[in-house]
Scaffold this active site. Sequence first.
Site, PDB file in Angstrom:
ATOM      1  N   HIS A 103       0.833  -1.203   0.000  1.00  0.00           N
ATOM      2  CA  HIS A 103       0.000   0.000   0.000  1.00  0.00           C
ATOM      3  C   HIS A 103       0.867   1.253   0.000  1.00  0.00           C
ATOM      4  O   HIS A 103       2.072   1.193   0.231  1.00  0.00           O
ATOM      5  CB  HIS A 103      -0.904   0.033   1.233  1.00  0.00           C
ATOM      6  CG  HIS A 103      -1.756  -1.180   1.405  1.00  0.00           C
ATOM      7  ND1 HIS A 103      -2.395  -1.498   2.591  1.00  0.00           N
ATOM      8  CD2 HIS A 103      -2.084  -2.171   0.533  1.00  0.00           C
ATOM      9  CE1 HIS A 103      -3.064  -2.628   2.442  1.00  0.00           C
ATOM     10  NE2 HIS A 103      -2.900  -3.051   1.213  1.00  0.00           N
ATOM     11  N   HIS A 169     -10.225 -13.646   6.829  1.00  0.00           N
ATOM     12  CA  HIS A 169      -9.638 -13.047   5.629  1.00  0.00           C
ATOM     13  C   HIS A 169      -9.979 -13.922   4.433  1.00  0.00           C
ATOM     14  O   HIS A 169      -9.914 -15.138   4.514  1.00  0.00           O
ATOM     15  CB  HIS A 169      -8.123 -12.921   5.782  1.00  0.00           C
ATOM     16  CG  HIS A 169      -7.455 -12.152   4.682  1.00  0.00           C
ATOM     17  ND1 HIS A 169      -7.157 -12.725   3.458  1.00  0.00           N
ATOM     18  CD2 HIS A 169      -7.036 -10.863   4.615  1.00  0.00           C
ATOM     19  CE1 HIS A 169      -6.575 -11.815   2.692  1.00  0.00           C
ATOM     20  NE2 HIS A 169      -6.488 -10.683   3.357  1.00  0.00           N
TER      21      HIS A 169
END
Length: 359
Positions: A103, A169
């Site tokens: 990110h 997840h």
Amino acid sequence: MNVQLAYGRGRLAVDFPEDRTTVLEPTYIPGLPDEAGAIRDALQAPLGAPPLASMVGPEQTVAISVCDITRPMPSRTLLPVLLGELEHVPDERIVILIATGTHRPNDRGELVEMLGEEIAGRYRVVNHSAFDDDGLTYLGDVEPRVPVWLNRLWVDADFRITTGFVEPHFFAGFSGGPKLVAPGLAGFKTTMRLHDAEMIASPNARWGVTEGNPIHDAIRRIAARVGVHFSVDVAINRDRQITSVAAGELFAVHAAMAERVKGSAMQPFDAPFDVVVTTNSGYPLDQNLYQTVKGLSAAAQVVKPGGAIVCAAECADGLPDHGEYGAILSARDSPDALLEMICAWTCTSHWSCRLWPGA
């Protein structure tokens, strides 16, 4: 039936027909009455490890891995207590690493929001970069053919601590624990192997599965390769309150927290639905379309073949504008062609693109 959908920093009120609507959501668990006290208790009576304060000497360097702005991790609640247990270690020997994965770096305002003004100003805080080769160390490979490139500050520290929050997840089984090492502090080459088409295509790369999941198996091997000396994981409710906390040996802590979370976060249902309306749990998780794929993936588990998914996500950060996601999504004219392209090569955003056609 009026349902308040998590959307950005607020709620989106939507009316649904009472007789045709089923609401699937995690079992609500109230927040702990004394979050700081519960964290302190966990640090002083950990699982499979001595108390944190007794494990670290004042002459040692300490690296603490924390979630970035895309995760609703209550770091500003946890870190003051954790650092209080390390008060005998000089500030300059402690570094807080923002586990960004691939990110973008978090800016000053975001760091203050995540960590609090005092910690953001008092300690050295470093955004991890998966793309800075000079800031990475190569530690060999782990199975299945995963090159291990990790943040140099993390590898070089005398004492390494992960802090995370645990939730299901969509392809790694559960978040938290060893994911704060990889992909959180991993290099680009490592993350691309963990997220490539072969790994994600495994039937065990899915919600709630860790053992036998090739992605989570590899993540645990990477964490074991570098060594994690202490770990803290929390669970949170929809109000971002801490509902449970465990600390100590990395794998014991994560296994215990995953078991606790599985019972409340994953819900049974009788049959797939024609239409599924979902969100990505609001801010910070719905900041962009790239992260919103996770909400779509959850919806895809309960929708009928050929059914419809409607997702409410603010996406204040766009696709996002940084990275390659937008260019990849527009590179082909159909989902099938896009999937074929993604399976043939790698890029920083390919896992999210790959899940779009299936959603």
